[in-house]
Design a protein around this motif. Sequence first.
Motif, mmCIF file in Angstrom:
data_model
loop_
_atom_site.group_PDB
_atom_site.id
_atom_site.type_symbol
_atom_site.label_atom_id
_atom_site.label_comp_id
_atom_site.label_asym_id
_atom_site.label_seq_id
_atom_site.Cartn_x
_atom_site.Cartn_y
_atom_site.Cartn_z
ATOM 1 N N GLU A 110 0.832 -1.200 0.000
ATOM 2 C CA GLU A 110 0.000 0.000 0.000
ATOM 3 C C GLU A 110 0.874 1.260 0.000
ATOM 4 O OE1 GLU A 110 -0.560 -2.622 2.089
ATOM 5 O OE2 GLU A 110 -2.397 -3.370 1.157
ATOM 6 N N ASP A 111 1.971 1.234 0.725
ATOM 7 C CA ASP A 111 2.893 2.371 0.737
ATOM 8 C C ASP A 111 3.470 2.605 -0.659
ATOM 9 O OD1 ASP A 111 2.462 2.580 3.461
ATOM 10 O OD2 ASP A 111 4.378 1.648 4.018
ATOM 11 N N PHE A 112 3.814 1.510 -1.337
ATOM 12 C CA PHE A 112 4.354 1.605 -2.693
ATOM 13 C C PHE A 112 3.328 2.224 -3.641
ATOM 14 C CE2 PHE A 112 4.418 -0.510 -6.889
ATOM 15 C CZ PHE A 112 5.565 0.084 -7.408
ATOM 16 N N ILE A 113 2.107 1.709 -3.604
ATOM 17 C CA ILE A 113 1.047 2.226 -4.479
ATOM 18 C C ILE A 113 0.772 3.700 -4.166
ATOM 19 C CG2 ILE A 113 -1.410 2.037 -5.078
ATOM 20 C CD1 ILE A 113 0.428 -0.120 -6.344
ATOM 21 N N ALA A 114 0.709 4.052 -2.890
ATOM 22 C CA ALA A 114 0.484 5.455 -2.517
ATOM 23 C C ALA A 114 1.604 6.337 -3.050
ATOM 24 C CB ALA A 114 0.373 5.585 -1.002
ATOM 25 N N ASP A 115 2.835 5.856 -2.972
ATOM 26 C CA ASP A 115 3.975 6.638 -3.448
ATOM 27 C C ASP A 115 3.913 6.860 -4.956
ATOM 28 O OD1 ASP A 115 6.497 7.993 -3.114
ATOM 29 O OD2 ASP A 115 7.463 6.236 -3.981
ATOM 30 N N ILE A 116 3.633 5.792 -5.717
ATOM 31 C CA ILE A 116 3.628 5.984 -7.176
ATOM 32 C C ILE A 116 2.405 6.744 -7.656
ATOM 33 C CG2 ILE A 116 5.128 4.008 -7.621
ATOM 34 C CD1 ILE A 116 2.638 2.499 -8.659
ATOM 35 N N THR A 117 1.272 6.613 -6.958
ATOM 36 C CA THR A 117 0.102 7.390 -7.372
ATOM 37 C C THR A 117 0.256 8.848 -6.978
ATOM 38 O OG1 THR A 117 -1.121 6.727 -5.399
ATOM 39 C CG2 THR A 117 -1.500 5.444 -7.411
ATOM 40 N N ASP A 118 0.919 9.117 -5.854
ATOM 41 C CA ASP A 118 1.209 10.506 -5.478
ATOM 42 C C ASP A 118 2.122 11.153 -6.509
ATOM 43 O OD1 ASP A 118 -0.331 10.322 -3.206
ATOM 44 O OD2 ASP A 118 1.371 10.092 -1.837
ATOM 45 N N ARG A 119 3.077 10.410 -7.007
ATOM 46 C CA ARG A 119 3.992 10.932 -8.032
ATOM 47 C C ARG A 119 3.237 11.222 -9.323
ATOM 48 N NH1 ARG A 119 9.836 8.198 -7.517
ATOM 49 N NH2 ARG A 119 9.837 7.916 -5.279
ATOM 50 N N SER A 120 2.337 10.313 -9.681
ATOM 51 C CA SER A 120 1.607 10.515 -10.943
ATOM 52 C C SER A 120 0.668 11.710 -10.852
ATOM 53 C CB SER A 120 0.842 9.256 -11.353
ATOM 54 O OG SER A 120 -0.170 8.970 -10.419
ATOM 55 N N ASP A 121 0.190 12.021 -9.625
ATOM 56 C CA ASP A 121 -0.654 13.208 -9.444
ATOM 57 C C ASP A 121 0.132 14.474 -9.748
ATOM 58 O OD1 ASP A 121 -2.778 11.648 -8.713
ATOM 59 O OD2 ASP A 121 -2.543 11.981 -6.547
#
Length: 127
Positions: A110-121
């Motif tokens: 979940e931390d990984f997904i949050a990190d990459i989705t935050d970057r894509s935002d």
Amino acid sequence: MAYPKSFGKYLLYLRRSRKLTLRGFAAMISVSPFYLSLIENDKKSNPSLDILGRIYSVLKLSKEEMETLLDLHAESNGCVSYDVAYYIVKHREIEGYIRSERDRAGAEWEDFIADITDRSDDTKPVG
């Protein structure tokens, strides 16, 4: 002995321990003195694998020295050490084991997904 904690400073330490000048070493590894200076002063940290190979050969690094250099290179570039990535690619069954261990640890996925989705935002157009 405590080694420098950055890729560039460790490379500088290794070069000086072999009593090589910046210009001489740069010529030996086929890079410009300016580029090598940027690396040693931590202004640039991403030489190619080919350059890392030339550094290894010219400085006649031990396994421990090369692993330290690769680890510092990876840390400064936010990636996995080349030797570790190479091993994983050659032994694909390890990927499943690593993911299984990651999932046992808890929230890392979940931390990984949050990190990459935050970057894509950050790259989405505004408006």
